[in-house]
Each structure stands twice: as structure tokens, then as C-alpha cells.
Design an enzyme around this catalytic site. Structure first.
Site, PDB file in Angstrom:
ATOM      1  N   HIS A 136       0.645  -1.368  -0.144  1.00 13.62           N
ATOM      2  CA  HIS A 136      -0.228   0.388   0.621  1.00 13.62           C
ATOM      3  C   HIS A 136       0.736   1.195  -0.454  1.00 13.62           C
ATOM      4  CE1 HIS A 136      -4.149  -1.430   0.094  1.00 13.62           C
ATOM      5  NE2 HIS A 136      -3.695  -2.505   0.831  1.00 13.62           N
ATOM      6  N   ASP A 166      -0.263   7.460  -3.633  1.00 13.86           N
ATOM      7  CA  ASP A 166      -1.415   6.917  -4.097  1.00 13.86           C
ATOM      8  C   ASP A 166      -1.313   7.996  -5.097  1.00 13.86           C
ATOM      9  OD1 ASP A 166      -1.594   4.276  -3.164  1.00 13.86           O
ATOM     10  OD2 ASP A 166      -3.290   4.592  -2.403  1.00 13.86           O
TER      11      ASP A 166
END
Length: 383
Positions: A136, A166
Site C-alpha cells: 500500500h 497513491d
């Protein structure tokens, strides 16, 4: 400039994008393309998102339309290939090799459409020792070195939500990549190609200036000790008497002079060019900010060039007079949200429709894109 409405528009009007549903940077990148006017068709899977977010509130799916396709079912891959054959860009965020196993990898899609831009969004990239590993945002920015810069000296690294990895290091690089590749594909001799966007690459690239400073000896490879990472007393945040915070950044001497005068420490402030006296300066600045409320300090600094601003919460920000005047936030279907950015003088962008409901647009897309085999599938499909 209109920031809400229902008419298609934006500089990417006419560009067709297929998004294979995922989480994180892929959906945000597709949202940005949709905000800029592209016709984005999201291919959702039966059963909904693995995160369990109510589709009605998933703003990263605004300005898109949705079809439901089970890629593991017979005929599922063929439906996606039919869409890819009529698209300009396809975006997927699977682990390396998954799209190929599902029958919708770059080779299969580009066989149908040699000028297709195939955008691949991952954390680790398509190759390398970690390419097949799960991860992640926080792990990607950790490995790239960017996370090490964030936080107080002597304290642990501070996670910047998932914005740095992200979205900044992932989504924005994917969008730049696919648009650059689309420009190439549209040249007379152009072809489609695969764009490998990895969060670990993008978040490393974001620190390019810092690496230059490190090489020059003007940046220490230690958190919270530099001019832009909170180590400098005139570039950071300070708590006010009511528990609020003010952001301070008067780096230039003339702005700093105004800052210290308005703060009331102009005559007693130690020499800012002496890092050895920075702790003393920080204590002095902190004591002054702690003597008044955030609103009081905002009133003092807002009409000046001292480079000081109140730290607003997510709920407070839309009501700030400057952001309200620019319509930086808009309301659409009862949801307050950031307006599309950036802005265009000739092809204005807007929030044209709310978050796409999984499968709700299957019939319309089948007709408009000329894919008669794309039929409503599964729960939630509608015409």
C-alpha cells in the site's frame, strides 16, 4: 466559469477511456481524466468494491459511467476487449500478470486496437524483485525515501494520508503518462504503447529537487533538520491559544521582516541565519502564537505578505472566502467536493454527474460504443 452542470465538456471531450475497477490511484487517475472531459467507462465487478464504500459517496467515480462485467465468467474478457477496441486509453491496477491471466492484458487489447494506450498502475512497477508483492501507499513511499523526510526531528516518520504516494506519485504520473502516450499514438506514424506507472517511481521523482540539494550539501539526510521539513522555525506550524494552528512560511527576508514585526518579535528575534539559534527562535515564535486564538492571528496576517495562513480542517476549507470566491469546492447532488482542476479558458471543466453506480450505464454504453454484446449483468445493473 461554470463548475457544475450536465453538458459534456473539457479539453478531453471525445477521448474514450476504459477503467478496470480497482482501488487507490487507478480510480483517482480515471476521475481526473473524466473531470477533464473524457468519456470514462468503469468496468465494475459483481459484488462491489473490496473496500465496501457506498458507491453513492465514492467521489473518485464522479463524471464516469459504469458497466458490470465478471472477468472470470465466460465471455467476460471478450466484453472488455470489445470496449478496448473502441477506446483510446485503458487503465488497470492489477498486480503484474493478473490482467494477462484474465485475458485482458496489453497484447490482447492492442491486438484489437493497435493505437490503444494501455496504462498500468501499481505500487512496485511491472518488474523488479518486489513487483509481485502486495503493498500500500505507505510502503511505497517508505522505500522511495520520501516518507523519511516527513516528521519532527527525533520522532517517527509521519504518514501523509495516502496523498503523497497513491495520488501524487501514482495517479498524477499515470495521467501524465497516458496523455503523453495518447499524443504519440495520434501522430501519423504513432502506435499505442504500455505506460508503466509505479508509485515507488513517482514518489521518488517528486523528491528530485531534494536530491539535488542533498548532493550540494544543503540538505541533511535527517528528518526535521532542514529548511522545508519543519526543521526551520520560520517554515512550519504553531499552535494557537484555542488549540488551532497557523502555518508559517516567510522564507524570503522581506517577508520574514514583515512576519516578525506583525508577530511582535522584530527587535528580540535572534539571527535567523544561525541554525544554532533556531531552537531559541522557535520557542519565541511558539510563545507568541500561543497568546492568541487562530481567528485573531488570521485577522493579523491575512491582509499581509508575511506568508502565514490558518490551518483549516476538511470541513472548514470550503467556506474560506478565497476558496469560495474561486469555487474551489462545489456542491453536486448534495455532496460538497473539490472542483475539477486545473482550469481552462477555452474548454471549461465541471462536475457533470455524481458517482457512477455499478452497472447503471450498461445499456447506454452498449449502444453509444457499438458493443451489442455488452448486456446488463448481475445485481445493480440498470438501463
Amino acid at each position: 466559469m461554470s463548475t457544475t452542470g450536465h453538458r459534456p465538456g473539457g479539453p478531453l471531450a471525445g477521448v474514450r477511456v476504459v477503467e478496470l475497477a480497482g482501488i487507490g490511484p487507478g480510480p483517482f487517475a480515471a476521475m481526473l481524466l473524466a473531470d477533464l472531459g473524457a468519456d470514462v467507462v468503469r468496468v465494475d465487478r459483481p459484488g462491489g468494491s473490496v473496500l465496501g464504500i457506498d458507491p453513492a459517496y465514492d467521489l473518485t467515480n464522479r463524471n464516469k459511467r459504469s458497466v458490470l462485467v465478471d472477468l472470470k465468467a465466460e465471455g467476460g474478457a471478450e466484453q472488455v476487449l470489445e470496449l478496448a477496441g473502441r477506446a483510446d486509453i485503458l487503465i488497470e491496477g492489477y498486480r503484474p500478470g493478473v490482467a494477462e491471466r484474465l485475458g485482458v492484458g496489453p497484447d490482447a487489447c492492442m491486438e484489437r486496437n493497435p493505437r490503444l494506450v494501455y496504462g498500468r498502475m501499481t505500487g512496485w512497477g511491472q518488474d523488479g524483485p518486489l513487483a509481485g508483492r502486495a503493498g500500500h501507499d505507505v510502503a511505497y513511499i517508505a522505500l522511495s525515501g520520501t516518507l523519511s523526510m516527513i516528521g519532527r526531528a527525533g520522532g517517527p516518520p509521519v504518514v501523509p494520508a495516502n496523498l503523497l504516494g497513491d495520488y501524487a506519485g501514482g495517479s498524477l504520473y499515470l495521467v501524465v503518462g497516458v496523455l503523453a502516450a495518447l499524443q504519440h499514438a495520434r501522430t501519423p506514424d504513432g502506435t499505442g504503447q504500455v505506460v508503466d506507472a509505479a508509485v515507488v517511481d513517482g514518489s521518488a521523482h517528486l523528491a528530485t529537487m531534494i536530491h539535488g540539494m542533498l548532493a550540494a550539501g544543503t540538505w541533511q539526510d535527517r528528518r526535521g533538520t532542514n529548511i522545508l521539513d519543519g526543521g526551520c522555525p520560520f517554515y512550519g506550524t504553531y499552535e494557537t491559544s484555542d488549540g488551532g494552528y497557523m502555518a508559517v512560511g516567510p522564507l524570503e527576508p522581506r517577508f520574514y521582516e514583515e512576519f516578525t514585526a506583525l508577530l511582535g518579535i522584530g527587535e528580540e528575534a535572534p539571527d535567523r541565519s544561525d541554525p544554532g539559534r533556531w531552537p531559541e527562535l522557535r520557542d519565541l515564535v511558539a510563545a507568541r502564537f500561543a497568546s492568541r486564538t487562530r481567528a485573531e492571528w488570521t485577522e493579523v496576517f491575512e491582509p499581509t505578505d508575511a506568508c502565514v495562513a490558518p490551518v483549516l480542517s476538511l470541513r472548514e476549507a470550503p467556506s474560506h472566502p478565497h476558496l469560495a470566491a474561486r469555487s474551489t469546492y462545489v456542491e453536486h447532488d448534495g455532496l460538497t467536493q473539490p472542483a475539477p482542476a486545473p482550469r481552462f479558458s477555452a474548454t471549461p471543466v465541471s462536475v457533470r454527474r455524481g458517482p457512477a453506480r455499478p452497472g447503471a450505464d450498461t445499456e447506454a454504453i452498449a449502444e453509444e460504443w457499438g458493443v451489442p454484446g455488452l448486456v446488463p449483468t448481475g445485481e445493480g445493473a440498470a438501463g
